[in-house]
Design an enzyme around this catalytic site. Structure first.
Site, PDB file in Angstrom:
ATOM      1  N   SER A  24       0.845  -1.196   0.000  1.00  0.00           N
ATOM      2  CA  SER A  24       0.000   0.000   0.000  1.00  0.00           C
ATOM      3  C   SER A  24       0.882   1.248   0.000  1.00  0.00           C
ATOM      4  O   SER A  24       0.372   2.359   0.017  1.00  0.00           O
ATOM      5  CB  SER A  24      -0.936   0.004   1.213  1.00  0.00           C
ATOM      6  OG  SER A  24      -0.191  -0.089   2.411  1.00  0.00           O
ATOM      7  N   ASN A 111      -1.802  -2.092  13.143  1.00  0.00           N
ATOM      8  CA  ASN A 111      -3.255  -1.915  13.155  1.00  0.00           C
ATOM      9  C   ASN A 111      -3.679  -0.660  13.925  1.00  0.00           C
ATOM     10  O   ASN A 111      -4.517   0.107  13.459  1.00  0.00           O
ATOM     11  CB  ASN A 111      -3.939  -3.152  13.746  1.00  0.00           C
ATOM     12  CG  ASN A 111      -3.655  -4.402  12.922  1.00  0.00           C
ATOM     13  OD1 ASN A 111      -3.047  -4.302  11.854  1.00  0.00           O
ATOM     14  ND2 ASN A 111      -4.074  -5.561  13.403  1.00  0.00           N
ATOM     15  N   THR A 156     -39.370  26.209 -10.039  1.00  0.00           N
ATOM     16  CA  THR A 156     -39.692  24.896  -9.485  1.00  0.00           C
ATOM     17  C   THR A 156     -40.006  24.039 -10.702  1.00  0.00           C
ATOM     18  O   THR A 156     -40.592  24.542 -11.678  1.00  0.00           O
ATOM     19  CB  THR A 156     -40.902  24.923  -8.522  1.00  0.00           C
ATOM     20  OG1 THR A 156     -42.059  25.330  -9.250  1.00  0.00           O
ATOM     21  CG2 THR A 156     -40.686  25.890  -7.358  1.00  0.00           C
ATOM     22  N   HIS A 157     -39.565  22.809 -10.693  1.00  0.00           N
ATOM     23  CA  HIS A 157     -39.713  21.917 -11.857  1.00  0.00           C
ATOM     24  C   HIS A 157     -39.033  22.510 -13.091  1.00  0.00           C
ATOM     25  O   HIS A 157     -39.456  22.262 -14.213  1.00  0.00           O
ATOM     26  CB  HIS A 157     -41.192  21.636 -12.157  1.00  0.00           C
ATOM     27  CG  HIS A 157     -41.998  21.287 -10.947  1.00  0.00           C
ATOM     28  ND1 HIS A 157     -42.147  19.999 -10.496  1.00  0.00           N
ATOM     29  CD2 HIS A 157     -42.645  22.088 -10.054  1.00  0.00           C
ATOM     30  CE1 HIS A 157     -42.880  20.006  -9.386  1.00  0.00           C
ATOM     31  NE2 HIS A 157     -43.179  21.266  -9.093  1.00  0.00           N
ATOM     32  N   SER A 278     -13.886  23.888 -28.999  1.00  0.00           N
ATOM     33  CA  SER A 278     -14.041  22.557 -29.593  1.00  0.00           C
ATOM     34  C   SER A 278     -12.969  22.355 -30.642  1.00  0.00           C
ATOM     35  O   SER A 278     -12.548  23.308 -31.303  1.00  0.00           O
ATOM     36  CB  SER A 278     -15.431  22.458 -30.216  1.00  0.00           C
ATOM     37  OG  SER A 278     -15.460  21.482 -31.234  1.00  0.00           O
ATOM     38  N   LYS A 284     -17.336  27.330 -30.619  1.00  0.00           N
ATOM     39  CA  LYS A 284     -17.741  26.835 -29.309  1.00  0.00           C
ATOM     40  C   LYS A 284     -16.987  27.456 -28.137  1.00  0.00           C
ATOM     41  O   LYS A 284     -15.820  27.758 -28.201  1.00  0.00           O
ATOM     42  CB  LYS A 284     -17.573  25.313 -29.244  1.00  0.00           C
ATOM     43  CG  LYS A 284     -18.565  24.530 -30.059  1.00  0.00           C
ATOM     44  CD  LYS A 284     -20.010  24.727 -29.601  1.00  0.00           C
ATOM     45  CE  LYS A 284     -20.282  24.131 -28.252  1.00  0.00           C
ATOM     46  NZ  LYS A 284     -20.818  22.792 -28.285  1.00  0.00           N
ATOM     47  N   ASN A 286     -17.181  26.200 -24.278  1.00  0.00           N
ATOM     48  CA  ASN A 286     -17.830  25.184 -23.438  1.00  0.00           C
ATOM     49  C   ASN A 286     -17.469  25.329 -21.950  1.00  0.00           C
ATOM     50  O   ASN A 286     -16.322  25.628 -21.625  1.00  0.00           O
ATOM     51  CB  ASN A 286     -17.425  23.785 -23.911  1.00  0.00           C
ATOM     52  CG  ASN A 286     -17.881  23.507 -25.326  1.00  0.00           C
ATOM     53  OD1 ASN A 286     -18.925  23.989 -25.756  1.00  0.00           O
ATOM     54  ND2 ASN A 286     -17.084  22.756 -26.062  1.00  0.00           N
ATOM     55  N   GLU A 291     -18.616  21.299 -15.973  1.00  0.00           N
ATOM     56  CA  GLU A 291     -19.054  19.934 -16.286  1.00  0.00           C
ATOM     57  C   GLU A 291     -18.212  18.920 -15.506  1.00  0.00           C
ATOM     58  O   GLU A 291     -18.714  17.896 -15.052  1.00  0.00           O
ATOM     59  CB  GLU A 291     -18.930  19.668 -17.780  1.00  0.00           C
ATOM     60  CG  GLU A 291     -19.943  20.465 -18.599  1.00  0.00           C
ATOM     61  CD  GLU A 291     -19.585  20.459 -20.077  1.00  0.00           C
ATOM     62  OE1 GLU A 291     -19.940  19.505 -20.754  1.00  0.00           O
ATOM     63  OE2 GLU A 291     -18.923  21.411 -20.545  1.00  0.00           O
ATOM     64  N   LYS A 326      -7.782   3.703   2.284  1.00  0.00           N
ATOM     65  CA  LYS A 326      -7.063   4.917   1.886  1.00  0.00           C
ATOM     66  C   LYS A 326      -7.292   5.285   0.435  1.00  0.00           C
ATOM     67  O   LYS A 326      -7.287   6.459   0.072  1.00  0.00           O
ATOM     68  CB  LYS A 326      -5.574   4.768   2.207  1.00  0.00           C
ATOM     69  CG  LYS A 326      -5.329   4.872   3.716  1.00  0.00           C
ATOM     70  CD  LYS A 326      -3.971   4.385   4.146  1.00  0.00           C
ATOM     71  CE  LYS A 326      -3.817   2.898   4.147  1.00  0.00           C
ATOM     72  NZ  LYS A 326      -4.719   2.173   5.084  1.00  0.00           N
TER      73      LYS A 326
END
Ligand code: ARG
Length: 460
Positions: A24, A111, A156-157, A278, A284, A286, A291, A326
């Site tokens: 590890s 441990n 809303t919605h 792009s 473009k 973006n 994102e 970890k």
């Protein structure tokens, strides 16, 4: 592969595949500072209890600080045949100082050692992340102040609902991040207990003083039960859950801003420095950073599921499964911290296009609810008021009008209790100034909230 010094009981050498599979070190090397601090505290306690001499303690301390220096300067050779950071450091120490180094692990197991290291690491990372959350909140409040008097639709919605102060919208995220801040603080308090001295699973027959190491390491106390102490990773799951909610909040913010910055909405402009173009479409621009903040939420949720699954159905005591913790703890912390950082940077440079927002504000009958409440003020029962306004909206739709452009006669025809003062209740700007309830999304309440947050954050 050579035989390990701590595996004399095993016949022959480990299978070649074992090195890579069980190691590890490639992940837990990051714990080195905490491992060393923990070892120094343990050695100090061993000396206090007469289990090592003062001279041995001095050698251990200087050996360990040399090792810390070597790691920081890049001189230290991480050899994964030593499995993990604990054995890598101990082996290096023994090489440096000989017999005194061989005494360091007295009354200790990896441990309880690793359980201690992770708690110490998390304590620091939580402090750092709490600071990041506070800076993000500061950035949001600055932005809210700037747009306090500007109005936008609340949805809303994802349909236009009621007009609100832009500040109220922004402050809704300050609330979410506040809960994250408190949650992290709570996680930090809960994990601030020392497992050191719990040994492999049952403690030790030696006269260790667990309070001494706990105190040296800044823990608030010691764990009560050694079995639980070596196997407990609840705090890790909890930390990753806290990260998951931070990531969810960031992802929601990112989603809003992606939608709001689209050509269709045009509500906000992101700084070019956080956009990409792009490779094919030259026009473009973006919102990739946003994102990715949204997408990285999946990485953090993945870590949570990974951690919870490790805990499920483990038999009592320490099991090597726990070593995988970890992977998920670091992944969640790194990803969440990077997203917090990026979000703050994006916020600091973004703009609301108030012209564009206000040009469409009177579309969508967002003043209809306020009109119904105006009628309530004229003693019309709400359910009747709702019906009257519904009919007026239908009438406006047919005639391609707004509620505010209806004539007083039209209003009177719908309900004779409506007076000329109705026009003060119509239009988005009027409505956003009329909210009366505490915590509403109007200009007045947003201003109060900004005051509250300024005081709250200045005390951090
Ligand atoms: N690398 C291990 C971990 O992270 C340390 C403890 C190993 N203990 C053992 N008995 N094999 O959990």
């Amino acid at each position: 592969m050579a035989k390990k010094s701590w595996e004399k009981r095993l016949k022959g050498k480990p299978d070649e595949k074992m090195v890579d599979f069980v190691e590890s070190l490639s992940i837990d090397w990051r714990l080195y500072k905490y491992d060393i601090v923990g070892s120094i505290a343990h050695a100090q306690m061993l000396a206090e209890q007469g289990l090592i001499t003062k001279d041995e303690l001095a050698k251990i301390k200087s050996g360990l600080s040399e090792i810390a220096g070597d790691i920081e300067s890049g001189k230290f050779k991480f050899d994964k045949t030593y499995e993990d950071i604990h054995m890598a450091i101990e082996t290096a120490l023994i090489k440096k100082i000989g017999d005194a180094g061989e005494k360091l692990h007295t009354g200790r197991s990896r441990n309880d050692q690793v359980a201690t290291d992770i708690r110490l690491w998390l304590r620091d990372i939580i402090e750092l992340m709490a600071g990041q959350i506070a800076s993000l909140q500061q950035g949001l409040i600055k932005l809210a102040e700037k747009y306090l008097k500007d109005i936008m639709p609340a949805y809303t919605h994802l349909q236009r609902a009621q007009p609100i102060s832009i500040a109220a919208y922004i402050l809704s995220f300050v609330e979410q991040f506040q809960r994250d801040y408190l949650r992290l603080g709570n996680c930090s308090s809960l994990l601030n207990t020392s497992p050191l001295g719990s040994g492999a699973v049952a403690g030790s027959t030696l006269g260790l003083n667990r309070d001494s190491t706990a105190e040296q390491l800044g823990f608030w106390g010691i764990s009560r039960n050694s079995l639980d102490a070596v196997s407990d990773r609840d705090f890790a799951a909890e930390f990753i859950f806290d990260c998951s909610l931070i990531a969810a909040h960031l992802s929601r913010l990112a989603e809003d801003l992606i939608i709001y910055s689209s050509g269709e909405f045009g509500f906000v402009s992101l700084d070019d420095s956080f956009c990409t173009s792009s490779s094919m479409m030259p026009q473009k621009r973006n919102p990739d950073a946003l994102e990715l903040i949204r997408g990285k939420c999946g990485t953090v949720y993945g870590a949570l599921v990974g951690m919870l699954t490790i805990l499920k159905a483990q038999p009592s005591g320490y099991n090597r499964d726990l070593q995988e913790d970890k992977v998920h703890i670091f992944s969640a912390a790194d990803t969440t911290s990077a997203s917090l950082d990026m979000a703050e940077a994006i916020i600091s440079k973004m703009k609301f296009n108030t012209g564009k927002i206000s040009s469409g504000l009177d579309e969508g009958f967002m003043d209809a609810t306020a009109l119904a409440e105006y009628l309530v003020g004229k003693d019309v029962p709400f359910r009747q008021a709702h019906g009257i306004v519904g009919a007026l909206v239908a009438q406006c739709e047919k005639q391609d009008k707004k509620l505010a452009s209806l004539k007083i006669e039209d209003f009177k025809a719908a309900c004779d209790k409506i007076d000329k003062d109705v026009y003060k209740a119509l239009g988005s700007a009027n409505v956003a100034g009329r909210y009366a309830t505490a915590g509403a999304a109007g200009v007045k309440q947003a201003e109060e909230q900004i005051e509250f947050w300024k005081k709250e954050l200045s005390s951090r």
